[in-house]
Scaffold this motif. Structure first.
Motif, PDB file in Angstrom:
ATOM      1  N   UNK B  34       0.836  -1.186   0.000  1.00 39.57           N
ATOM      2  CA  UNK B  34       0.000   0.000   0.000  1.00 39.57           C
ATOM      3  C   UNK B  34       0.877   1.244   0.000  1.00 39.57           C
ATOM      4  N   UNK B  36       0.967   5.374   1.295  1.00 35.69           N
ATOM      5  CA  UNK B  36       0.391   6.370   2.184  1.00 35.69           C
ATOM      6  C   UNK B  36       1.048   7.718   1.929  1.00 35.69           C
ATOM      7  N   UNK B  44      -0.802   9.559   8.639  1.00 34.56           N
ATOM      8  CA  UNK B  44      -0.773   9.084   7.253  1.00 34.56           C
ATOM      9  C   UNK B  44      -2.181   8.898   6.689  1.00 34.56           C
ATOM     10  N   UNK B  87       4.979   6.960   1.792  1.00 34.57           N
ATOM     11  CA  UNK B  87       5.530   5.719   2.333  1.00 34.57           C
ATOM     12  C   UNK B  87       4.835   4.526   1.688  1.00 34.57           C
ATOM     13  N   UNK B  89       4.096   0.385   2.292  1.00 34.88           N
ATOM     14  CA  UNK B  89       3.956  -0.559   3.402  1.00 34.88           C
ATOM     15  C   UNK B  89       3.669  -1.939   2.837  1.00 34.88           C
ATOM     16  N   UNK B  91       2.391  -5.709   3.664  1.00 31.27           N
ATOM     17  CA  UNK B  91       1.640  -6.453   4.678  1.00 31.27           C
ATOM     18  C   UNK B  91       1.424  -7.887   4.230  1.00 31.27           C
ATOM     19  N   UNK B  94       4.508 -10.808   8.543  1.00 23.47           N
ATOM     20  CA  UNK B  94       4.862 -10.101   9.776  1.00 23.47           C
ATOM     21  C   UNK B  94       6.370 -10.193   9.993  1.00 23.47           C
ATOM     22  N   UNK B  95       6.981  -9.138  10.528  1.00 27.26           N
ATOM     23  CA  UNK B  95       6.368  -7.850  10.846  1.00 27.26           C
ATOM     24  C   UNK B  95       6.110  -7.019   9.600  1.00 27.26           C
ATOM     25  N   UNK B  96       5.008  -6.296   9.594  1.00 24.56           N
ATOM     26  CA  UNK B  96       4.773  -5.355   8.513  1.00 24.56           C
ATOM     27  C   UNK B  96       5.924  -4.343   8.500  1.00 24.56           C
ATOM     28  N   UNK B  98       7.513  -0.674   6.609  1.00 31.12           N
ATOM     29  CA  UNK B  98       7.379   0.496   5.751  1.00 31.12           C
ATOM     30  C   UNK B  98       8.680   0.749   4.999  1.00 31.12           C
ATOM     31  N   UNK B 100      11.395   3.656   3.699  1.00 35.89           N
ATOM     32  CA  UNK B 100      12.008   4.734   4.482  1.00 35.89           C
ATOM     33  C   UNK B 100      11.321   6.078   4.268  1.00 35.89           C
TER      34      UNK B 100
END
Lengths: 121, 107
Positions: B34, B36, B44, B87, B89, B91, B94-96, B98, B100
């Motif tokens: 995704x 943001x 965000x 940003x 991301x 998903x 895990x862990x999600x 982002x 930089x």
């Protein structure tokens, strides 16, 4: 209208504890996974963790940086999400956001305004 | 953990320009990506989900593409309100994680 309002931030000493809350309204809170995301001053976004819904037995996931120190919980009767932060370190200083996961797949379609946590002596 | 390498970290552009921001995942993430937008002092805001689906209410000048490890966000004609940080991301696992971030500034 979906609203997420964080509270509980503030100044805490290293090694201390703090509990953040996120009050939800405008949607069926119990139907959604909920997440915490943080942002250190002047830095990028970091996912902290999530709690699933009752159907998924409220199971949780955490980032490695907070695993074992932070605990995410929720109270569906109060439409509230919590983040218990223990053994705080200076690197935990950040704005903490709660976010709603729209479908349980990691798509965050609504966010709170954030609450600042400062860990310093 | 999956690493998301976002580039550029900063970008200067003018109103009306076409800009592209990229994210590369350290392993395949299907389309679990995704984008943001974040403005100073604000939370965000979701722009693109599932790599290429436009979030409701987001202007059509924003578009996303990609699958697997390489993704991009394109703004077709920059507007004054688009100057912000962006940003990605992932998903998928895990862990999600982002990217930089990309700081988009007015030239």
């Amino acid at each position: 209208e979906v609203q997420l309002v964080e509270s509980g931030g503030g100044l805490v000493q290293p090694g201390g504890s703090l509990r953040l809350s996120c009050a939800a309204s405008g949607f069926t809170f119990s139907d959604h996974y909920m997440d915490w995301v943080r942002q250190a001053p002047g830095k990028g976004l970091e996912w902290v963790g999530r709690i699933r819904d009752k159907r998924s037995t409220y199971t949780t996931e955490y980032a490695a940086s907070v695993n074992g120190r932070f605990i995410i919980s929720r109270d569906d009767s109060k439409n509230s999400l919590y983040l218990q932060m223990n053994s705080l370190k200076s690197e935990d200083t950040a704005v903490y956001y709660c976010a709603r996961d729209r479908w349980g797949e990691g798509v965050f379609d609504d966010w709170g305004q954030g609450t600042l946590v400062t860990v310093s002596s | 953990a999956i690493q998301m390498t976002q580039s550029p970290s900063s970008l200067s552009a003018s109103v009306g320009d076409r800009v592209t921001i990229t994210c590369r995942a350290s392993q395949g993430i299907r389309n679990a990506l995704d984008w943001y937008q974040q403005k100073p002092g604000k939370a965000p805001n979701l722009l693109i989900y599932a790599a290429s689906s436009l979030q409701s209410g987001v202007p059509s000048r924003f578009s996303g593409s990609g699958s697997g490890t390489d993704f991009s966000l394109t703004i077709s004609s920059l507007q004054p309100e688009d100057f912000a940080s962006y940003y990605c991301l992932q998903h998928d696992n895990y862990p999600y994680t982002f990217g930089q971030g990309t700081n988009l500034e007015i030239k």
